[in-house]
Design an enzyme around this catalytic site. Structure first.
Site, PDB file in Angstrom:
ATOM      1  N   SER A   1       6.904  -7.127   3.339  1.00  0.00           N
ATOM      2  CA  SER A   1       8.176  -7.518   2.709  1.00  0.00           C
ATOM      3  C   SER A   1       9.203  -8.068   3.697  1.00  0.00           C
ATOM      4  CB  SER A   1       8.750  -6.383   1.881  1.00  0.00           C
ATOM      5  OG  SER A   1       9.318  -5.394   2.679  1.00  0.00           O
ATOM      6  N   SER A   2       8.947  -7.977   4.992  1.00  0.00           N
ATOM      7  CA  SER A   2       9.842  -8.659   5.938  1.00  0.00           C
ATOM      8  C   SER A   2       9.717 -10.173   5.784  1.00  0.00           C
ATOM      9  CB  SER A   2       9.515  -8.244   7.381  1.00  0.00           C
ATOM     10  OG  SER A   2       8.145  -8.469   7.645  1.00  0.00           O
TER      11      SER A   2
ATOM     12  N   THR B   1       3.349  -2.016   2.558  1.00  0.00           N
ATOM     13  CA  THR B   1       2.449  -1.014   3.133  1.00  0.00           C
ATOM     14  C   THR B   1       1.610  -0.333   2.063  1.00  0.00           C
ATOM     15  OG1 THR B   1       3.794  -0.677   5.078  1.00  0.00           O
ATOM     16  CG2 THR B   1       2.471   1.192   4.401  1.00  0.00           C
TER      17      THR B   1
ATOM     18  N   THR C   1       8.575  -1.625   1.841  1.00  0.00           N
ATOM     19  CA  THR C   1       9.836  -0.878   1.924  1.00  0.00           C
ATOM     20  C   THR C   1      10.899  -1.615   2.753  1.00  0.00           C
ATOM     21  OG1 THR C   1       9.058   0.373   3.839  1.00  0.00           O
ATOM     22  CG2 THR C   1       8.693   1.352   1.661  1.00  0.00           C
ATOM     23  N   ASP C   2      10.469  -2.558   3.604  1.00  0.00           N
ATOM     24  CA  ASP C   2      11.434  -3.186   4.517  1.00  0.00           C
ATOM     25  C   ASP C   2      12.580  -3.879   3.771  1.00  0.00           C
ATOM     26  OD1 ASP C   2       9.864  -2.368   6.597  1.00  0.00           O
ATOM     27  OD2 ASP C   2       9.383  -4.362   7.353  1.00  0.00           O
TER      28      ASP C   2
HETATM   29  N1  ASP Z   1       5.985  -3.689   6.574  1.00  0.00           N
HETATM   30  C1  ASP Z   1       6.039  -3.042   5.339  1.00  0.00           C
HETATM   31  C2  ASP Z   1       6.718  -3.928   4.317  1.00  0.00           C
HETATM   32  O1  ASP Z   1       6.038  -4.723   3.724  1.00  0.00           O
HETATM   33  C3  ASP Z   1       6.703  -1.713   5.407  1.00  0.00           C
HETATM   34  C4  ASP Z   1       6.438  -0.927   4.157  1.00  0.00           C
HETATM   35  O2  ASP Z   1       6.056  -1.401   3.130  1.00  0.00           O
HETATM   36  O3  ASP Z   1       6.653   0.297   4.234  1.00  0.00           O
HETATM   37  O4  ASP Z   1       7.887  -3.825   4.085  1.00  0.00           O
END
Ligand code: ASP
Length: 343
Positions: free
Chosen positions: A53-54, A12, A86-87
């Site tokens: 990151s998922s 994100t 963050t994921d």
């Molecule tokens: N979907 C995002 C990720 O790449 C969420 C984030 O970064 O906060 O993990």
């Protein structure tokens, strides 16, 4: 001048609106341009990959691990910041931490709000991460988020949307970043690093199987049929399942597939308390208890153990070493005792 290298991987913090939703697309230089760089810090950017990151895979994590080691081959570098979604940030951070023997820190950060959000958290988190990377020592991999510094080991994403996204359910932050300086609490020495696997090492499949009411052994068998070389059981309570799952675990371990037991509960350690399909029986079947590691980091411990163990040798032994290392942060109860505060 302190020299920090930012390794950009997406998330994100690098995301923009795509018409239907957000996705990572910005390069590291654009992420960096979103905020200020602390005075006295010089930054170089490495664009490693750009993904939500998922979608992170073992291949991404191995390439990140090698990028970190390549960057640290330069003695002029004082520290590294990794920007990451963050994921799965807690997984990549723990993976890097398990192989990290350098006194210079690897600081993971990200954002809960996208890069161009006017009220976003990207700039502040990145600033704090740069400060920590420029000044910290003997930390291993840490996570800097919302003004707090956490050891990678034991830290989880604890909220889907809140700016205070990370925490250690059983421990305390290692430090805080406030008013442009980092202050540190007490911590334990770090565990010895695992040997670095080759960049082109084969990627062992490691599956997490979550137990629940009416659960059975089907997913353990399916994972083994899919070629899993390690299994994590996310048990109920303190690490409990059923007699049928215990039988399947016994067969897996006998077949050379190490099994680690964590819990679906948000805090506290797994413990050998119950028989009749509980953790007592899982341990008797050859599974190892993961202490306070949550399932996703237990999977990383197992993945790292498999990667660090030459084929033909016992990865279960390496896993035992990884799981028995004490967390870096003091636990909440230890701090009470150390301070004489009591409970
Ligand atoms: N979907 C995002 C990720 O790449 C969420 C984030 O970064 O906060 O993990």
């Amino acid at each position: 001048m302190r020299h920090v290298v930012v390794i950009s991987t997406g998330g994100t913090i690098a995301s923009r609106w795509q018409g239907e939703g957000y996705a990572a697309e910005a390069a590291g230089s654009e992420v960096l341009a979103a905020g200020a760089v602390p005075e006295g810090v010089e930054v170089r950017v490495v664009d490693l990959f750009t993904v939500n990151s998922s979608r992170v895979t073992t291949a991404h994590q191995l390439s990140l691990l090698h990028a970190v080691h390549d960057v640290l081959a330069d003695p002029e570098v004082d520290g590294i910041v990794v920007t990451h979604g963050t994921d799965t940030l807690e997984e990549s951070a723990f993976f890097v931490d398990l192989f990290h023997s350098d006194r210079r820190p690897v600081v993971f950060t990200g954002a809960q709000k996208p890069l161009d959000a006017e009220d976003g958290d990207a700039a502040g988190n990145l600033y704090d991460a740069l400060l920590t990377a420029a000044t910290g020592s003997d930390l291993g991999a840490v996570i800097v988020f919302a003004g707090q510094v956490f050891a990678a080991r034991g830290t989880v994403k604890k909220h889907t949307l809140d700016a205070r996204a990370f925490g250690d359910p059983d421990g305390l932050p290692l430090g805080r970043v406030e008013f442009g300086r980092v202050s540190w609490g007490r911590r334990r020495p770090r565990a010895a690093a695992l040997p670095l696997p080759p960049a082109d090492a084969p990627h062992p499949r490691v599956d997490i199987i979550a137990h629940h009411s009416d659960g059975d052994a089907v997913f353990v068998q399916a994972a083994l049929a899919a070629g899993a070389r390690g299994l994590v059981i996310a048990g109920t309570g303190a690490g409990n399942t059923t007699p049928e799952i215990v039988d399947a675990v016994r067969a897996a371990v006998a077949g050379g597939v190490p099994v680690a037991v964590s819990t679906r509960v948000a805090a506290g350690a797994v413990a050998p308390l119950y028989t009749g399909g509980g953790a007592v029986d899982l341990v008797a079947a050859g599974a190892q208890l993961a202490g306070t590691l949550r399932p996703a980091q237990t999977r990383i411990a197992l993945l790292a153990a498999l990667l660090a163990t030459p084929r033909g040798q016992d990865a279960g032994q390496t896993l035992h070493t990884v799981l028995s290392a004490a967390p870096q942060a003091l636990s909440r109860s230890e701090l009470y005792l150390a301070d004489g505060v009591g409970h």
